[in-house]
Motif scaffolding. Sequence first.
Motif, mmCIF file in Angstrom:
data_model
loop_
_atom_site.group_PDB
_atom_site.id
_atom_site.type_symbol
_atom_site.label_atom_id
_atom_site.label_comp_id
_atom_site.label_asym_id
_atom_site.label_seq_id
_atom_site.Cartn_x
_atom_site.Cartn_y
_atom_site.Cartn_z
ATOM 1 N N VAL A 83 0.836 -1.201 0.000
ATOM 2 C CA VAL A 83 0.000 0.000 0.000
ATOM 3 C C VAL A 83 0.874 1.256 0.000
ATOM 4 O O VAL A 83 0.629 2.196 -0.760
ATOM 5 C CB VAL A 83 -0.966 -0.007 1.207
ATOM 6 C CG1 VAL A 83 -1.643 1.335 1.387
ATOM 7 C CG2 VAL A 83 -1.998 -1.114 1.052
ATOM 8 N N VAL A 84 1.923 1.270 0.837
ATOM 9 C CA VAL A 84 2.824 2.431 0.900
ATOM 10 C C VAL A 84 3.542 2.623 -0.429
ATOM 11 O O VAL A 84 3.656 3.739 -0.936
ATOM 12 C CB VAL A 84 3.832 2.270 2.066
ATOM 13 C CG1 VAL A 84 4.923 3.316 2.000
ATOM 14 C CG2 VAL A 84 3.108 2.331 3.401
ATOM 15 N N TRP A 85 4.011 1.539 -1.024
ATOM 16 C CA TRP A 85 4.734 1.610 -2.296
ATOM 17 C C TRP A 85 3.834 2.160 -3.403
ATOM 18 O O TRP A 85 4.246 3.007 -4.196
ATOM 19 C CB TRP A 85 5.257 0.222 -2.648
ATOM 20 C CG TRP A 85 6.021 0.128 -3.917
ATOM 21 C CD1 TRP A 85 7.234 0.683 -4.198
ATOM 22 C CD2 TRP A 85 5.630 -0.589 -5.088
ATOM 23 N NE1 TRP A 85 7.625 0.345 -5.465
ATOM 24 C CE2 TRP A 85 6.658 -0.430 -6.040
ATOM 25 C CE3 TRP A 85 4.525 -1.355 -5.415
ATOM 26 C CZ2 TRP A 85 6.601 -1.009 -7.296
ATOM 27 C CZ3 TRP A 85 4.477 -1.937 -6.658
ATOM 28 C CH2 TRP A 85 5.508 -1.753 -7.588
ATOM 29 N N LEU A 86 2.598 1.685 -3.462
ATOM 30 C CA LEU A 86 1.663 2.174 -4.470
ATOM 31 C C LEU A 86 1.271 3.632 -4.214
ATOM 32 O O LEU A 86 1.137 4.414 -5.151
ATOM 33 C CB LEU A 86 0.413 1.294 -4.513
ATOM 34 C CG LEU A 86 0.618 -0.110 -5.084
ATOM 35 C CD1 LEU A 86 -0.644 -0.935 -4.896
ATOM 36 C CD2 LEU A 86 1.037 -0.055 -6.530
ATOM 37 N N ALA A 87 1.096 4.001 -2.939
ATOM 38 C CA ALA A 87 0.727 5.381 -2.605
ATOM 39 C C ALA A 87 1.840 6.368 -2.958
ATOM 40 O O ALA A 87 1.572 7.517 -3.310
ATOM 41 C CB ALA A 87 0.390 5.486 -1.123
ATOM 42 N N ARG A 88 3.087 5.926 -2.895
ATOM 43 C CA ARG A 88 4.215 6.799 -3.234
ATOM 44 C C ARG A 88 4.492 6.840 -4.735
ATOM 45 O O ARG A 88 5.431 7.503 -5.170
ATOM 46 C CB ARG A 88 5.476 6.324 -2.510
ATOM 47 C CG ARG A 88 5.430 6.560 -1.030
ATOM 48 C CD ARG A 88 6.711 6.123 -0.393
ATOM 49 N NE ARG A 88 6.691 6.374 1.041
ATOM 50 C CZ ARG A 88 7.585 5.925 1.869
ATOM 51 N NH1 ARG A 88 8.603 5.200 1.429
ATOM 52 N NH2 ARG A 88 7.500 6.194 3.151
ATOM 53 N N GLY A 89 3.737 6.132 -5.509
ATOM 54 C CA GLY A 89 3.919 6.160 -6.960
ATOM 55 C C GLY A 89 4.953 5.173 -7.470
ATOM 56 O O GLY A 89 5.602 5.420 -8.472
ATOM 57 N N ARG A 90 5.130 4.039 -6.795
ATOM 58 C CA ARG A 90 6.044 2.964 -7.180
ATOM 59 C C ARG A 90 7.480 3.462 -7.382
ATOM 60 O O ARG A 90 8.058 3.315 -8.461
ATOM 61 C CB ARG A 90 5.538 2.262 -8.428
ATOM 62 C CG ARG A 90 4.205 1.630 -8.217
ATOM 63 C CD ARG A 90 3.592 1.007 -9.414
ATOM 64 N NE ARG A 90 4.454 0.902 -10.567
ATOM 65 C CZ ARG A 90 4.052 0.549 -11.760
ATOM 66 N NH1 ARG A 90 2.815 0.274 -11.968
ATOM 67 N NH2 ARG A 90 4.898 0.477 -12.766
ATOM 68 N N PRO A 91 8.105 4.041 -6.346
ATOM 69 C CA PRO A 91 9.475 4.549 -6.490
ATOM 70 C C PRO A 91 10.491 3.411 -6.630
ATOM 71 O O PRO A 91 10.212 2.266 -6.289
ATOM 72 C CB PRO A 91 9.707 5.309 -5.187
ATOM 73 C CG PRO A 91 8.828 4.625 -4.198
ATOM 74 C CD PRO A 91 7.608 4.205 -4.981
ATOM 75 N N GLU A 92 11.680 3.756 -7.125
ATOM 76 C CA GLU A 92 12.763 2.769 -7.222
ATOM 77 C C GLU A 92 13.231 2.392 -5.833
ATOM 78 O O GLU A 92 13.149 3.198 -4.907
ATOM 79 C CB GLU A 92 13.942 3.364 -7.997
ATOM 80 C CG GLU A 92 13.682 3.544 -9.458
ATOM 81 C CD GLU A 92 14.951 3.940 -10.196
ATOM 82 O OE1 GLU A 92 16.053 3.546 -9.762
ATOM 83 O OE2 GLU A 92 14.833 4.656 -11.182
ATOM 84 N N PRO A 93 13.778 1.183 -5.668
ATOM 85 C CA PRO A 93 14.302 0.806 -4.361
ATOM 86 C C PRO A 93 15.526 1.655 -4.011
ATOM 87 O O PRO A 93 16.286 2.054 -4.900
ATOM 88 C CB PRO A 93 14.676 -0.671 -4.523
ATOM 89 C CG PRO A 93 14.764 -0.898 -5.978
ATOM 90 C CD PRO A 93 13.894 0.107 -6.643
ATOM 91 N N PRO A 94 15.743 1.955 -2.723
ATOM 92 C CA PRO A 94 16.869 2.795 -2.342
ATOM 93 C C PRO A 94 18.230 2.122 -2.536
ATOM 94 O O PRO A 94 19.224 2.794 -2.770
ATOM 95 C CB PRO A 94 16.617 3.096 -0.865
ATOM 96 C CG PRO A 94 15.695 2.028 -0.395
ATOM 97 C CD PRO A 94 14.904 1.596 -1.581
ATOM 98 N N ILE A 95 18.278 0.806 -2.444
ATOM 99 C CA ILE A 95 19.535 0.072 -2.597
ATOM 100 C C ILE A 95 19.378 -0.901 -3.756
ATOM 101 O O ILE A 95 18.453 -1.705 -3.777
ATOM 102 C CB ILE A 95 19.894 -0.710 -1.313
ATOM 103 C CG1 ILE A 95 19.989 0.246 -0.127
ATOM 104 C CG2 ILE A 95 21.194 -1.467 -1.494
ATOM 105 C CD1 ILE A 95 20.178 -0.451 1.193
ATOM 106 N N VAL A 96 20.296 -0.823 -4.734
ATOM 107 C CA VAL A 96 20.265 -1.731 -5.875
ATOM 108 C C VAL A 96 21.654 -2.322 -6.086
ATOM 109 O O VAL A 96 22.654 -1.773 -5.617
ATOM 110 C CB VAL A 96 19.784 -1.038 -7.169
ATOM 111 C CG1 VAL A 96 18.323 -0.670 -7.065
ATOM 112 C CG2 VAL A 96 20.602 0.171 -7.486
ATOM 113 N N PHE A 97 21.721 -3.432 -6.815
ATOM 114 C CA PHE A 97 22.966 -4.154 -7.037
ATOM 115 C C PHE A 97 23.132 -4.489 -8.516
ATOM 116 O O PHE A 97 22.187 -4.415 -9.292
ATOM 117 C CB PHE A 97 22.977 -5.459 -6.225
ATOM 118 C CG PHE A 97 22.742 -5.253 -4.762
ATOM 119 C CD1 PHE A 97 23.779 -4.894 -3.936
ATOM 120 C CD2 PHE A 97 21.477 -5.382 -4.228
ATOM 121 C CE1 PHE A 97 23.561 -4.693 -2.595
ATOM 122 C CE2 PHE A 97 21.247 -5.179 -2.889
ATOM 123 C CZ PHE A 97 22.291 -4.838 -2.072
#
Length: 111
Positions: A83-97
């Motif tokens: 729900v939080v992820w969808l409410a924020r507009g599906r942002p990129e993850p803060p940590i990626v590899f």
Amino acid sequence: MDRQKIQSQPLGHHGWPVCDGSSSMECVLPLIYFVGLFIGMIFVRARAGLGQGRIKVIGDGGVGLEWFVGSLLTLMFWPVSLVVWLARGRPEPPIVFNDKARERRRRAAGM
């Protein structure tokens, strides 16, 4: 629920109540949770650029304890996280590899 119904409920091998069909929601809600947990595990790892192989948490080439604990908490509470992820507009993850990290560095350098 009254005491008599609780005591008469059949128990499975480990003492958990057995879904006997009297209430379909007793079986459906845990099933939805565990299916969502499995799907969430696939999505969290894919969005971070890890794939589906084994991951190393600590040490050289590891993902780090911060990412591991964060993703574990995200998966444990996946309905809230979704729900939080969808409410924020599906942002990129803060940590990626891996490839995701290289792509992010390329985009930042190109701007």
